[in-house]
Design a protein around this motif. Structure first.
Motif, PDB file in Angstrom:
ATOM      1  N   ASP A   1       0.803  -1.071  -0.035  1.00  0.00           N
ATOM      2  CA  ASP A   1       0.027   0.088   0.083  1.00  0.00           C
ATOM      3  C   ASP A   1       0.863   1.228  -0.073  1.00  0.00           C
ATOM      4  O   ASP A   1       0.342   2.434   0.148  1.00  0.00           O
ATOM      5  N   CYS A   2       2.325   0.964  -0.421  1.00  0.00           N
ATOM      6  CA  CYS A   2       2.870   2.475  -0.140  1.00  0.00           C
ATOM      7  C   CYS A   2       4.044   2.341  -1.313  1.00  0.00           C
ATOM      8  O   CYS A   2       4.212   1.228  -1.944  1.00  0.00           O
ATOM      9  N   HIS A   3       4.646   3.360  -1.588  1.00  0.00           N
ATOM     10  CA  HIS A   3       5.691   3.338  -2.585  1.00  0.00           C
ATOM     11  C   HIS A   3       6.980   2.968  -1.722  1.00  0.00           C
ATOM     12  O   HIS A   3       7.702   3.522  -0.706  1.00  0.00           O
ATOM     13  N   TYR A   4       7.232   1.610  -1.687  1.00  0.00           N
ATOM     14  CA  TYR A   4       8.138   0.925  -0.728  1.00  0.00           C
ATOM     15  C   TYR A   4       9.474   1.388  -0.985  1.00  0.00           C
ATOM     16  O   TYR A   4      10.213   1.288   0.170  1.00  0.00           O
ATOM     17  N   PRO A   5      10.075   1.771  -2.045  1.00  0.00           N
ATOM     18  CA  PRO A   5      11.460   2.002  -2.177  1.00  0.00           C
ATOM     19  C   PRO A   5      11.822   3.138  -1.132  1.00  0.00           C
ATOM     20  O   PRO A   5      12.763   3.300  -0.238  1.00  0.00           O
ATOM     21  N   SER A   6      10.904   4.388  -1.091  1.00  0.00           N
ATOM     22  CA  SER A   6      11.227   5.473  -0.181  1.00  0.00           C
ATOM     23  C   SER A   6      10.828   4.961   1.046  1.00  0.00           C
ATOM     24  O   SER A   6      11.662   5.655   2.000  1.00  0.00           O
ATOM     25  N   PHE A   7       9.839   4.540   1.356  1.00  0.00           N
ATOM     26  CA  PHE A   7       9.531   3.900   2.743  1.00  0.00           C
ATOM     27  C   PHE A   7      10.735   2.934   3.371  1.00  0.00           C
ATOM     28  O   PHE A   7      11.112   3.340   4.289  1.00  0.00           O
ATOM     29  N   LEU A   8      11.282   2.381   2.697  1.00  0.00           N
ATOM     30  CA  LEU A   8      12.370   1.189   3.062  1.00  0.00           C
ATOM     31  C   LEU A   8      13.756   2.250   3.499  1.00  0.00           C
ATOM     32  O   LEU A   8      14.443   2.095   4.301  1.00  0.00           O
ATOM     33  N   GLU A   9      14.136   3.243   2.391  1.00  0.00           N
ATOM     34  CA  GLU A   9      15.042   4.050   2.670  1.00  0.00           C
ATOM     35  C   GLU A   9      15.102   4.966   4.064  1.00  0.00           C
ATOM     36  O   GLU A   9      15.909   5.115   4.790  1.00  0.00           O
ATOM     37  N   ALA A  10      13.896   5.498   4.261  1.00  0.00           N
ATOM     38  CA  ALA A  10      13.822   6.243   5.410  1.00  0.00           C
ATOM     39  C   ALA A  10      13.714   5.223   6.724  1.00  0.00           C
ATOM     40  O   ALA A  10      14.348   5.788   7.639  1.00  0.00           O
TER      41      ALA A  10
END
Length: 143
Positions: free
Chosen positions: A107-116
């Motif tokens: 449910d999210c843009h996971y690359p940026s979520f993972l990076e943060a």
């Protein structure tokens, strides 16, 4: 990984790495805080109060203490991922493996979520390997 056999071989080759995977669910009868604290209770024989304090501190680093008392069915996919990551990192790990993040974070843009998310705890691991399909490789910046 080029195929499923390669993915499975990598996971078996690094069995001591902290794995964050859909195949390792949270215990549904425990809260997020209890799911994380139980690792310290079993592996280091810590009393629940001390283990829960450490788990709370880790959840705080993710700014996710709001999900501490929720159980798995009440979590959204981001909270569930944070719970799995906290459970994997509650003991220092040299390598964490995140298996198919698109499956874990639909449910999210996971690359940026993972990076943060990983930036908040980068001192708790030496390497993070993302095990994903080869066509998703451009989504991830080298760390």
């Amino acid at each position: 990984m080029p195929d499923d056999a390669g993915r499975i071989a990598l996971l078996e080759e690094h069995a001591s790495a902290a794995l964050i995977s859909d195949s390792l669910p949270l215990r549904a009868n425990l809260s997020v805080l209890e799911n994380v604290a139980i690792v310290l209770q079993y592996r280091q024989n810590l009393h629940y109060d001390r283990a829960a304090d450490l788990a709370w501190t880790l959840l705080g680093r993710f700014d996710q203490t709001g999900c501490a008392f929720k159980r798995d069915p009440d979590l959204d996919s981001n909270e569930r991922f944070i719970a799995r990551l906290a459970r994997a990192l509650i003991l220092p790990q040299p390598i964490i493996l995140i298996e198919r993040p698109g499956l874990l974070l639909p449910d999210c843009h996971y690359p940026s979520f993972l990076e943060a998310t990983l930036a908040a705890v980068e001192d708790l691991y030496e390497q993070c390997w993302i095990v994903d399909y080869p066509w998703n490789e451009p989504l991830y910046a080298p760390r």
